[in-house]
Every structure is written in structure tokens, then in C-alpha cells.
Motif scaffolding. Structure first.
Motif, PDB file in Angstrom:
ATOM      1  N   SER A  98      19.559  52.601  50.003  1.00  0.00           N
ATOM      2  CA  SER A  98      19.501  52.433  51.232  1.00  0.00           C
ATOM      3  C   SER A  98      18.697  51.820  51.728  1.00  0.00           C
ATOM      4  CB  SER A  98      18.432  53.356  51.266  1.00  0.00           C
ATOM      5  OG  SER A  98      18.007  54.430  52.323  1.00  0.00           O
ATOM      6  N   ASN A  99      18.434  50.981  52.800  1.00  0.00           N
ATOM      7  CA  ASN A  99      17.695  50.452  54.238  1.00  0.00           C
ATOM      8  C   ASN A  99      16.278  50.156  54.312  1.00  0.00           C
ATOM      9  OD1 ASN A  99      19.889  48.358  52.411  1.00  0.00           O
ATOM     10  ND2 ASN A  99      20.612  48.764  54.625  1.00  0.00           N
ATOM     11  N   LEU A 100      16.077  52.299  53.587  1.00  0.00           N
ATOM     12  CA  LEU A 100      14.957  52.032  54.698  1.00  0.00           C
ATOM     13  C   LEU A 100      13.146  51.809  54.629  1.00  0.00           C
ATOM     14  CD1 LEU A 100      15.224  55.978  53.923  1.00  0.00           C
ATOM     15  CD2 LEU A 100      15.618  54.893  55.820  1.00  0.00           C
ATOM     16  N   PRO A 101      12.326  51.044  55.171  1.00  0.00           N
ATOM     17  CA  PRO A 101      11.643  50.648  54.243  1.00  0.00           C
ATOM     18  C   PRO A 101      10.952  50.673  53.507  1.00  0.00           C
ATOM     19  CG  PRO A 101      11.097  51.140  56.213  1.00  0.00           C
ATOM     20  CD  PRO A 101      12.462  52.460  55.509  1.00  0.00           C
ATOM     21  N   LEU A 106       7.379  57.331  56.319  1.00  0.00           N
ATOM     22  CA  LEU A 106       7.493  57.037  57.764  1.00  0.00           C
ATOM     23  C   LEU A 106       7.792  58.427  59.195  1.00  0.00           C
ATOM     24  CD1 LEU A 106      11.093  54.725  57.524  1.00  0.00           C
ATOM     25  CD2 LEU A 106       8.935  54.688  58.349  1.00  0.00           C
ATOM     26  N   THR A 165      10.415  57.729  63.292  1.00  0.00           N
ATOM     27  CA  THR A 165      10.833  56.317  63.111  1.00  0.00           C
ATOM     28  C   THR A 165      11.612  56.369  61.843  1.00  0.00           C
ATOM     29  OG1 THR A 165       8.324  55.722  63.688  1.00  0.00           O
ATOM     30  CG2 THR A 165       9.639  54.688  61.639  1.00  0.00           C
ATOM     31  N   LEU A 166      11.951  58.264  61.110  1.00  0.00           N
ATOM     32  CA  LEU A 166      12.630  58.050  59.971  1.00  0.00           C
ATOM     33  C   LEU A 166      14.577  58.013  61.041  1.00  0.00           C
ATOM     34  CD1 LEU A 166      13.976  58.113  57.141  1.00  0.00           C
ATOM     35  CD2 LEU A 166      12.911  60.723  56.950  1.00  0.00           C
ATOM     36  N   GLU A 194      15.491  55.084  61.958  1.00  0.00           N
ATOM     37  CA  GLU A 194      16.242  54.181  60.941  1.00  0.00           C
ATOM     38  C   GLU A 194      17.114  54.568  60.223  1.00  0.00           C
ATOM     39  OE1 GLU A 194      14.998  51.327  59.144  1.00  0.00           O
ATOM     40  OE2 GLU A 194      13.175  51.179  60.470  1.00  0.00           O
ATOM     41  N   GLY A 251      20.081  53.942  62.407  1.00  0.00           N
ATOM     42  CA  GLY A 251      20.176  52.434  62.503  1.00  0.00           C
ATOM     43  C   GLY A 251      21.666  51.892  61.078  1.00  0.00           C
ATOM     44  N   GLN A 252      21.509  52.297  60.026  1.00  0.00           N
ATOM     45  CA  GLN A 252      22.181  52.432  58.898  1.00  0.00           C
ATOM     46  C   GLN A 252      23.453  53.394  59.094  1.00  0.00           C
ATOM     47  OE1 GLN A 252      19.562  53.631  55.927  1.00  0.00           O
ATOM     48  NE2 GLN A 252      17.558  52.602  56.335  1.00  0.00           N
TER      49      GLN A 252
END
Length: 118
Positions: free
Chosen positions: A6-9, A16, A20-21, A24, A27-28
Motif C-alpha cells: 500500500s502507498n499509505l504514509p 490518519l 485523510t485516509l 489517500e 488517490g490509490q
């Protein structure tokens, strides 16, 4: 690519807030072609999401471990492991597929266009 990531922070999803999640995950979320999914199907890592559900809402529920919601969708047949018949149809290249990664799963939804809220 052998691993699903996953590209989560790096701070992780828990750090998050929901808004915000959600952003995210939106965006993915992307269109995907069957050849990119085939090896993950072979590993049993694809979950088929019903078109009636919002793909990102399902991803949110999974990331947040909202077992009651996910269980209800599974019981209703709205989330299920990808079956061979559907995989064959998807391999034909006809449907539009959208996906988002929530390790260890790839959530995939067949759609006539972009997911409903994106």
C-alpha cells in the motif's frame, strides 16, 4: 512485483483521520487490466467487490478493521473471493476494472466507468 504494498504514509493508516485516509485511498484507486491481476488471482489475493458498493468505502472498512461491516458485505455476497468464471470473463478484457490495495488483498470492482464517488 511479487509483494502487495500500500502507498499509505509510513506513519500508517491508524495515524490518519478518516477524511485523510479516505483521500489517500481515493488517490490509490485506479483502473487496472487483467494481466496485472492474474498472478494475485493465482495466489487467492483478489476480493471481488459488488458494483453496488463504493470501492473506497470498502477499503476504508478493511483498513480500519470494521469487521461488522465487512462481515455483513461478505454474508450478502457483496465481497467475495474472485471466482474462476469471473476471472475468465475479466481476462477477456471487456469489463472496466478498478482496484485499490489493502494488504494482503487487492479489492477489485467491475464498473461501467469510474467508481461512483471518484
Amino acid at each position: 512485483m511479487t509483494e502487495i504494498s500500500s502507498n499509505l504514509p509510513e506513519t500508517g493508516a491508524a495515524a490518519l483521520d478518516d477524511e485523510t485516509l479516505y483521500a489517500e485511498l481515493v488517490g490509490q484507486t485506479a483502473r487496472i487490466e487483467w494481466p496485472e491481476l492474474e498472478r494475485f488471482f493465482a495466489k487467492g489475493q483478489i476480493l471481488k467487490i459488488a458494483p453496488s458498493l463504493d470501492l473506497v468505502d470498502v477499503a476504508m472498512a478493511m483498513v480500519r478493521d470494521r469487521a461488522e461491516a465487512v462481515g455483513a458485505w461478505r454474508d450478502a455476497g457483496e465481497i467475495d473471493a474472485l471466482d474462476t468464471g469471473t476471472a475468465r470473463r475479466w481476462a477477456s478484457g471487456e469489463p472496466t476494472l478498478w482496484a485499490v490495495v489493502t494488504p494482503p488483498w487487492i479489492l477489485v470492482q467491475e464498473s461501467a466507468g469510474a467508481p461512483a464517488r471518484h
